[in-house]
Write an enzyme that holds these catalytic residues in place. Structure first.
Site, PDB file in Angstrom:
ATOM      1  N   SER A  94      58.818  61.158 -53.002  1.00 40.54           N
ATOM      2  CA  SER A  94      58.017  60.945 -54.211  1.00 40.54           C
ATOM      3  C   SER A  94      57.828  59.469 -54.536  1.00 40.54           C
ATOM      4  O   SER A  94      57.005  59.118 -55.388  1.00 40.54           O
ATOM      5  CB  SER A  94      58.673  61.644 -55.405  1.00 40.54           C
ATOM      6  OG  SER A  94      59.974  61.117 -55.654  1.00 40.54           O
ATOM      7  N   LEU A  96      56.777  57.197 -52.315  1.00 42.15           N
ATOM      8  CA  LEU A  96      55.915  56.517 -51.352  1.00 42.15           C
ATOM      9  C   LEU A  96      54.490  56.272 -51.828  1.00 42.15           C
ATOM     10  O   LEU A  96      53.799  55.425 -51.273  1.00 42.15           O
ATOM     11  CB  LEU A  96      55.903  57.299 -50.034  1.00 42.15           C
ATOM     12  CG  LEU A  96      57.278  57.420 -49.354  1.00 42.15           C
ATOM     13  CD1 LEU A  96      57.166  58.220 -48.062  1.00 42.15           C
ATOM     14  CD2 LEU A  96      57.888  56.061 -49.086  1.00 42.15           C
ATOM     15  N   ARG A  98      53.584  54.813 -54.406  1.00 41.22           N
ATOM     16  CA  ARG A  98      53.489  53.532 -55.118  1.00 41.22           C
ATOM     17  C   ARG A  98      54.450  52.463 -54.588  1.00 41.22           C
ATOM     18  O   ARG A  98      54.209  51.281 -54.775  1.00 41.22           O
ATOM     19  CB  ARG A  98      53.780  53.757 -56.614  1.00 41.22           C
ATOM     20  CG  ARG A  98      55.227  54.174 -56.881  1.00 41.22           C
ATOM     21  CD  ARG A  98      55.425  54.662 -58.308  1.00 41.22           C
ATOM     22  NE  ARG A  98      56.824  54.962 -58.606  1.00 41.22           N
ATOM     23  CZ  ARG A  98      57.464  56.067 -58.241  1.00 41.22           C
ATOM     24  NH1 ARG A  98      56.826  56.986 -57.536  1.00 41.22           N
ATOM     25  NH2 ARG A  98      58.727  56.267 -58.569  1.00 41.22           N
ATOM     26  N   ASN A 156      64.267  50.494 -67.055  1.00 41.04           N
ATOM     27  CA  ASN A 156      64.875  50.976 -68.299  1.00 41.04           C
ATOM     28  C   ASN A 156      65.254  49.813 -69.209  1.00 41.04           C
ATOM     29  O   ASN A 156      65.655  48.741 -68.742  1.00 41.04           O
ATOM     30  CB  ASN A 156      66.084  51.854 -68.006  1.00 41.04           C
ATOM     31  CG  ASN A 156      67.265  51.084 -67.471  1.00 41.04           C
ATOM     32  OD1 ASN A 156      68.077  50.559 -68.221  1.00 41.04           O
ATOM     33  ND2 ASN A 156      67.370  50.983 -66.152  1.00 41.04           N
ATOM     34  N   CYS A 209      63.921  37.726 -78.071  1.00 42.19           N
ATOM     35  CA  CYS A 209      63.020  37.051 -79.015  1.00 42.19           C
ATOM     36  C   CYS A 209      61.724  37.848 -79.173  1.00 42.19           C
ATOM     37  O   CYS A 209      61.163  37.934 -80.270  1.00 42.19           O
ATOM     38  CB  CYS A 209      62.682  35.646 -78.521  1.00 42.19           C
ATOM     39  SG  CYS A 209      64.056  34.474 -78.513  1.00 42.19           S
ATOM     40  N   CYS A 223      59.255  57.182 -65.135  1.00 40.89           N
ATOM     41  CA  CYS A 223      58.131  57.555 -64.285  1.00 40.89           C
ATOM     42  C   CYS A 223      58.257  59.004 -63.831  1.00 40.89           C
ATOM     43  O   CYS A 223      57.257  59.688 -63.639  1.00 40.89           O
ATOM     44  CB  CYS A 223      58.069  56.629 -63.073  1.00 40.89           C
ATOM     45  SG  CYS A 223      57.667  54.920 -63.478  1.00 40.89           S
ATOM     46  N   CYS A 414      62.428  72.841 -71.199  1.00 48.71           N
ATOM     47  CA  CYS A 414      61.742  71.575 -70.926  1.00 48.71           C
ATOM     48  C   CYS A 414      61.854  71.294 -69.431  1.00 48.71           C
ATOM     49  O   CYS A 414      62.016  72.221 -68.628  1.00 48.71           O
ATOM     50  CB  CYS A 414      62.329  70.444 -71.768  1.00 48.71           C
ATOM     51  SG  CYS A 414      64.053  70.062 -71.415  1.00 48.71           S
TER      52      CYS A 414
END
Length: 461
Positions: A94, A96, A98, A156, A209, A223, A414
């Site tokens: 999964s 590959l 990107r 993250n 900041c 993702c 879910c």
């Protein structure tokens, strides 16, 4: 002439052009380096001096995924001399679409090893250093201290705050990017670097900041949950590489008054959006001007108490600060059921009339669902719950369907079993349980558990 023969003249009786290019410390460009980087060196602003700075630089890429792969390709291609890569994951199918530094043949390989294999094939001249583990509070300073510049290619918030804090304390510039679904963002931080506590309009900001507080935990989706378009994350990774090359070639990574004075551009947050649903204007860029260092910044401000030893000892607690969701469950056992037990109860007719709510996004739901499930995407569910709570509306209005039996049980599922627990709690807060007469039950482990326990052919994504 081989690349290891850089001190040999190219033509008898003549001085090789590469031999004339050096850094003042005896380091010369080899013939192979001269040939490889010649098109880059003739670009205005780069020259032989900029190229030698790149070759003498050490750069750290944290994350060998969707951002780190395209960034790494251009960093290696540009000739940065030492490239470190941090990642503990292995290559999966999964990834590959990107993560262009990996390959089908390297599925199952550590990502750092896979990416280094790819980069070495592109350019064998740099030194590649693998760090095949997670970056943590206990090891971040030891790793980052070895490099001149850091590229945050993680996914993250907790890790982003950690990396930025360490870069402030070690005076390292940071190029940070993030991407999810159809949008991405990029910002250069702490560059040129300045010591902690120096606060003035000319000193560039750190991550804290710009983002004093992390986004709400419920709004942070990976993702894996939300999806990601390859060209979007690729665009951000390439942009990261461009900024890093500029910084190293211009020596802006070296803390000095001169570098501060040359940093005339105001810090900017670049936001990129890719619109899949529009036939015209498929993408857009926005640049938001950011301020300089904040006097009250927790990390780089005047009275900051942040220290390397404190971080190593676990203070601050980055997971707690970012409220990273965990798999711990607050629901009592009677309000939970395994996927297998739910399936068996249905098969036996023990729960003939009930409502089954699936809180996955509609794209996930479209690939398959449990028979009779009604899709209520989690984000929309939370928004509707908030409006009903604010306006004092009826809790039953949030239900996608209303069976004849007002006490018919409600089951919630879910993707992996986290969102459904929160949905059960929200439904009870709204009084949908009818004072305890109606059962509201979480299906443990979500559709992932359904695939593992009930239907191995289910297309879990």
């Amino acid at each position: 002439m081989g690349e290891n023969m850089g001190n040999q003249p190219r033509h008898s009786g003549a001085t090789a052009a590469a031999d004339l290019v050096h850094d003042g410390c005896g380091r010369r460009l080899s013939d192979g380096e001269f040939d490889r980087y010649s098109r880059q060196m003739i670009v205005p602003g780069m020259g032989k001096e900029g190229q030698l700075r790149l070759i003498n630089s050490r750069l750290l890429i944290i994350g060998a995924g969707g951002l780190g792969c395209p960034a790494g390709q251009y960093i290696a291609g540009a000739g940065v001399g030492t490239i470190g890569i941090v990642d503990s994951d292995v290559v999966e199918t999964s990834n590959l679409h990107r993560q262009v530094g990996h390959a089908t043949a390297r599925i199952g390989m550590k990502k750092v090893d896979s990416l280094i294999t790819h980069l070495r094939g592109l350019n064998p001249l740099p030194t590649y250093i693998p760090h095949p583990f997670h970056i943590t509070s206990s090891n971040a300073a030891d790793i980052i201290s070895q490099y001149d510049l850091v590229m945050d290619c993680t996914d993250n918030p907790a890790t982003r705050y950690l990396i930025s804090d360490i870069c402030v304390l070690l005076c390292k510039p940071l190029v940070s990017a993030a991407s999810v679904q159809k949008s991405g963002q990029l910002i250069v931080l702490n560059c040129p670097p300045a010591p902690q506590g120096l606060v003035d309009g000319k000193y560039p900001p750190c991550y804290r900041c710009c983002f004093r507080k992390p986004p709400p935990a419920g709004s942070m989706i990976s993702c894996g949950e939300a999806g990601i378009m390859g060209p979007v994350v690729g665009m951000m990774g390439v942009a990261q590489a461009g900024e890093a090359i500029k910084i190293l070639a211009s020596a802006l990574h070296v803390p000095s008054q001169d570098s501060l004075e040359r940093n005339l551009l105001q810090p900017t947050l670049l936001i990129y959006t890719y619109d899949l649903e529009s036939a015209v204007g498929p993408y857009s860029f926005r640049a938001l001007k950011m301020g300089g260092r904040k006097k009250n910044c927790f990390a780089c401000g005047e009275n900051s108490t942040l220290t390397l030893s404190g971080i190593k000892a676990g203070s601050p607690n980055y997971e707690q600060f970012c409220s990273v969701p965990t798999s711990s469950c607050k629901l009592p056992p009677e309000e939970r059921i395994t996927a297998a037990a739910y399936h068996e109860a249905r098969e036996r007719g023990e729960i003939p009339e009930h409502i089954l709510i699936d809180t996955r996004e509609k794209e996930h739901f479209s690939f398959g669902s449990i028979e009779g499930a009604v899709n209520v995407p989690f984000g929309k569910f939370l928004m509707r719950a908030a409006v009903l709570k604010r306006d004092g509306g009826s809790g039953s209005d949030i239900l996608p369907t209303k069976p004849a039996n007002v006490d018919a049980p409600i089951f919630v599922v879910c993707r992996r079993g986290l969102d459904s627990q929160e949905a059960v709690e929200k439904l009870k807060e709204l009084g949908v349980d009818n004072g305890g007469r109606r059962k509201v039950i979480d299906i443990m482990g979500g559709m992932k558990a359904w695939k593992e326990e009930v239907d191995p052919t289910f297309p879990f994504i």
